[in-house]
Design an enzyme around this catalytic site. Structure first.
Site, short mmCIF file in Angstrom:
data_model
loop_
_atom_site.label_atom_id
_atom_site.label_comp_id
_atom_site.label_asym_id
_atom_site.label_seq_id
_atom_site.Cartn_x
_atom_site.Cartn_y
_atom_site.Cartn_z
N HIS A 20 38.80 20.32 35.85
CA HIS A 20 37.70 19.68 35.35
C HIS A 20 36.11 20.38 35.84
O HIS A 20 35.39 20.28 35.44
CB HIS A 20 37.29 18.33 36.20
CG HIS A 20 37.03 18.66 37.38
ND1 HIS A 20 38.32 17.35 37.88
CD2 HIS A 20 36.71 18.60 38.35
CE1 HIS A 20 38.24 18.22 39.60
NE2 HIS A 20 37.28 18.20 39.36
N ARG A 65 38.61 12.44 21.33
CA ARG A 65 39.63 12.06 22.29
C ARG A 65 38.99 10.51 22.58
O ARG A 65 37.73 9.88 23.37
CB ARG A 65 39.47 12.74 23.59
CG ARG A 65 39.73 14.15 23.13
CD ARG A 65 39.65 14.89 24.72
NE ARG A 65 40.70 15.89 24.36
CZ ARG A 65 39.91 17.64 24.23
NH1 ARG A 65 38.59 17.30 24.64
NH2 ARG A 65 40.82 17.85 24.30
N ARG A 122 41.23 10.70 16.83
CA ARG A 122 42.97 10.62 17.56
C ARG A 122 42.99 9.28 18.04
O ARG A 122 42.60 9.40 19.15
CB ARG A 122 43.18 12.43 18.71
CG ARG A 122 44.69 12.24 19.02
CD ARG A 122 44.36 13.37 20.36
NE ARG A 122 43.73 13.29 21.80
CZ ARG A 122 43.72 13.87 22.71
NH1 ARG A 122 44.13 14.68 21.83
NH2 ARG A 122 42.94 13.62 23.25
N GLU A 147 51.52 20.02 18.02
CA GLU A 147 51.42 20.29 19.49
C GLU A 147 52.74 20.27 20.46
O GLU A 147 53.20 20.57 21.86
CB GLU A 147 51.01 19.30 20.57
CG GLU A 147 49.40 18.66 20.59
CD GLU A 147 48.77 17.30 20.96
OE1 GLU A 147 48.03 18.05 21.70
OE2 GLU A 147 48.70 16.68 20.77
N ASN A 179 46.21 23.46 23.66
CA ASN A 179 46.53 23.51 24.78
C ASN A 179 47.66 23.05 25.19
O ASN A 179 48.40 23.84 26.01
CB ASN A 179 45.62 22.51 25.42
CG ASN A 179 44.03 22.64 25.18
OD1 ASN A 179 43.63 23.82 25.08
ND2 ASN A 179 42.62 21.36 25.12
N ASP A 180 47.70 22.08 24.44
CA ASP A 180 49.53 21.44 24.93
C ASP A 180 50.45 22.62 23.94
O ASP A 180 51.41 22.27 24.83
CB ASP A 180 49.78 19.58 24.16
CG ASP A 180 49.02 19.17 25.26
OD1 ASP A 180 49.54 18.81 26.87
OD2 ASP A 180 48.57 17.97 25.28
N ARG A 227 49.97 22.94 32.14
CA ARG A 227 48.77 23.42 31.65
C ARG A 227 47.50 23.56 32.64
O ARG A 227 46.67 23.95 32.76
CB ARG A 227 47.85 22.83 30.13
CG ARG A 227 48.23 21.22 30.48
CD ARG A 227 47.75 20.50 29.21
NE ARG A 227 46.67 20.13 29.48
CZ ARG A 227 45.94 19.45 27.88
NH1 ARG A 227 46.72 19.15 27.02
NH2 ARG A 227 44.49 19.42 27.52
N CYS A 276 42.03 21.91 17.00
CA CYS A 276 40.76 21.60 18.33
C CYS A 276 41.21 21.77 19.75
O CYS A 276 41.14 20.75 20.53
CB CYS A 276 41.40 20.10 17.85
SG CYS A 276 42.60 19.58 18.24
C1 PEP Z 1 45.65 20.31 22.85
O1 PEP Z 1 46.61 20.35 23.46
O2 PEP Z 1 44.80 21.71 22.64
C2 PEP Z 1 43.98 19.24 22.85
C3 PEP Z 1 43.11 19.05 21.68
O3 PEP Z 1 45.16 17.63 23.38
P1 PEP Z 1 44.03 16.82 24.99
O4 PEP Z 1 43.69 18.81 25.76
O5 PEP Z 1 43.13 16.30 24.91
O6 PEP Z 1 45.54 17.15 25.32
MG MG Z 2 46.77 17.43 23.68
#
Ligand code: PEP
Ligand code: MG
Length: 557
Positions: free
Chosen positions: A184, A282, A318, A407, A430-431, A441, A478
């Site tokens: 964070h 989100r 989302r 993802e 990210n995922d 992650r 994203c």
């Molecule tokens: C991702 O996974 O890249 C994403 C945008 O979703 P979050 O970070 O909310 O899991």
């Molecule tokens: Mg994600």
């Protein structure tokens, strides 16, 4: 001068004297209380004082995400079981500070054993303990120093309470010895626009008041710089901020190829300045820390707030992404050995289909009441059947533009088939990194595997973009990677049609795109795709960019 290396967590340069976070209170030796009732009263008074202080910080926090994290800490402080357990410890012979310390040590062990998101919350618990103990001892709250002039903040790691209270005018930059690029601290620093470096070994050896500089993109920190360097770095940063503040307009390459630059938000409060639209709304914030799901009216109001702020513009909502790093108590999901591989994202609809249908109904009602161009997408889609069922359900609810997030590698591999049902794709890098590299992650130690410049990730992005071009449908990105101005060139070159990021990151990406033609972006993407490693991909892309811009070799114009 001493050069230290960490991980760049929030871009930008900053320099100044370093000051460390006020240390936590030292626990005095245990004295068996003569008046246990007075100790119990001291615990209650400490809880009241700390909860009031954290609530005040949450109310004045500049960012919705920061406020939410602080409110979660207030809930932990006010948890009745904490007070009951402290009473029992006091009856067993502890004084108030030791009772608090013991009880929170128990909570800490449970969080650590749970792993994942809860393990990341351990620093919130430690921070709460320090605040409660300081309150019991009548000491000032530990935390951010106030030397009376701008400075670089250094710390082992930052608790959300500290990060939320940071004033970008005073805290020019921050460097932590621990934490990861998805902690964070890193996310909030990016949202606040404060340059930051995390996991910088050796930073705590730098003395308070020493002059240092940091580069939040490369992760390089230099201790012992001159006063002239401090002036130059900060003047450059200011000039950059001013120049970017003047930049506006839609995302385009130098030759006018459009790449929409959209915002990632968690609520209407995150929409700052003029944006082309929202590429990732989100919706979890609405569901956090609740025992019951939000009512239809509550949901409609929250979605309408966002849609009403963006008349005529695109807003990609989302649907709920619960589970794993985003646990939502009201769903009462069973404990799983590997929550990131378990029931999360769209998979929650297998067990609780009404949560999804209620959300779609609320999104549709809010969309009908405003002029925003509302798109809806599902997180964690793995198969064509899931994409088909989700998009059909959206259409049944009167939501005409339905897409899915990419993802999971399985979805990336079948992007063309998903496009038979979905109107668009949005890649959550990210995922997608986490699942492609089998690297949690949240794990700072595996940051090298989670690097978006990993050629295997770029290859998956390339095949998704190609599927979009073939189907004539949009494919956006994203995840955090979209906010990297150099990586944005790769994405545009692959054929990605929109990039969604924290609003503060948009100007730098806009500038980067505007300095390259789409053909240059394609050559940069090819260079990165052909590279054998992330380092080589970065270097190849940078080399291609320089070569192309300065005419030093092949010209594509
Ligand atoms: C991702 O996974 O890249 C994403 C945008 O979703 P979050 O970070 O909310 O899991
Ligand atoms: Mg994600």
């Amino acid at each position: 001068m001493r050069e230290l290396r960490g991980i760049g967590a929030s871009p930008g340069g900053a320099a100044g004297p370093v000051y460390r976070l006020a240390p936590p209170p030292a626990l005095p030796p245990l004295v068996e209380p003569v008046d246990p009732e007075a100790e119990k009263t001291a615990v209650r008074a400490a809880v009241l004082a700390v909860a009031a202080d954290l609530t005040r910080r949450a109310d004045t926090a500049l960012e919705a995400t920061a406020a939410e994290v602080l409110r979660a800490q207030v809930m932990m402080a006010q948890d009745e079981t904490l007070i009951d357990a402290a009473d029992i410890a006091i009856d067993g012979g502890a004084d108030a500070p030791h009772a608090i310390t013991d009880v929170l040590a128990g909570h800490r062990a449970v969080f650590e054993a749970a792993g994942g998101y809860l393990a990341e919350r351990v620093s919130d618990l430690d921070d709460l303990r320090d605040r409660l103990v300081a309150a019991c001892l009548g000491q000032p709250m530990p935390g951010v120093p106030d030397p009376g002039h701008p400075y670089l903040l250094i710390a082992r790691d930052l608790a959300p309470a500290d990060t939320a209270g940071l004033e970008p005018a005073m805290v020019l930059g921050l460097v932590t010895a621990e934490g990861g690029p998805t902690s964070h601290t890193a996310i909030l620093a990016r949202t606040l626009g404060i340059p930051a470096v995390v996991r910088c070994a050796g930073i705590l050896d730098v003395a308070d008041g020493a002059l240092a500089s940091l580069d939040g993109a490369s992760g390089v920190v230099v201790a012992g710089v001159s006063a002239e360097t401090v002036t130059t770095v900060n003047a450059d940063r200011l000039a950059e901020i001013e120049r970017r503040a003047r930049s506006h307009g839609p995302g385009r390459t130098a030759d006018g190829h459009p790449v929409a630059l959209l915002a990632n938000i968690g609520s209407a409060r995150d929409i700052t300045g003029e944006v082309e639209g929202v590429g990732l709304f989100r919706t979890e914030l609405l569901y956090l820390d609740r025992v019951d799901p939000p009512s239809h009216e509550e949901q409609v109001a929250a979605y309408r707030d966002v849609f009403a702020a963006l008349p005529g513009r695109k807003v990609v909502v989302r649907t709920l992404d619960a589970g794993a790093d985003k646990p939502l108590p009201f769903l009462r999901l069973a404990d799983e050995p590997n929550p990131a591989l378990g029931v999360r994202g769209l998979r929650v609809a297998r067990q609780a289909p009404s949560v999804l249908t209620a959300q779609l109904a609320a999104i549709a009602a809010a969309a009908a009441a405003t002029d925003a161009d509302v798109w809806v997408m599902a997180p964690m889609v793995a198969t064509v059947a899931e994409a088909a069922a989700f998009t059909e359900s959206c259409r049944e609810h009167g939501l005409p533009t339905a897409g899915v997030m990419i993802e999971v590698p399985a979805a990336a591999l079948r992007a063309s088939q998903l496009m038979c049902h979905a109107d668009f794709l949005s890649v959550g890098t990210n995922d997608l990194s986490q699942y492609t590299f089998a690297a949690d992650r949240m794990c700072g130690d595996l940051a090298d595997l989670l690097d978006p410049w990993q050629p295997a990730l770029i290859a998956l992005l390339a095949s998704c973009a190609a599927a979009g071009v073939e189907a004539g449908k949009p494919v956006g990105v994203c995840g955090e990677s979209a906010a990297d101005p150099s990586f944005a060139l790769v994405l545009a070159g692959l054929g990605i049609t929109s990039l969604s990021m924290a609003p503060r990151s948009i100007p730098a990406v806009r500038e980067s795109l505007a300095a390259h033609t789409v053909n240059e972006c394609r050559q940069i993407a090819e260079a990165a795709l052909a590279a054998p490693s992330p380092e080589a991909a970065r270097a190849a892309a940078a080399g291609a960019s320089r070569q192309l811009r300065f005419g030093d070799g092949v010209s594509v114009r």
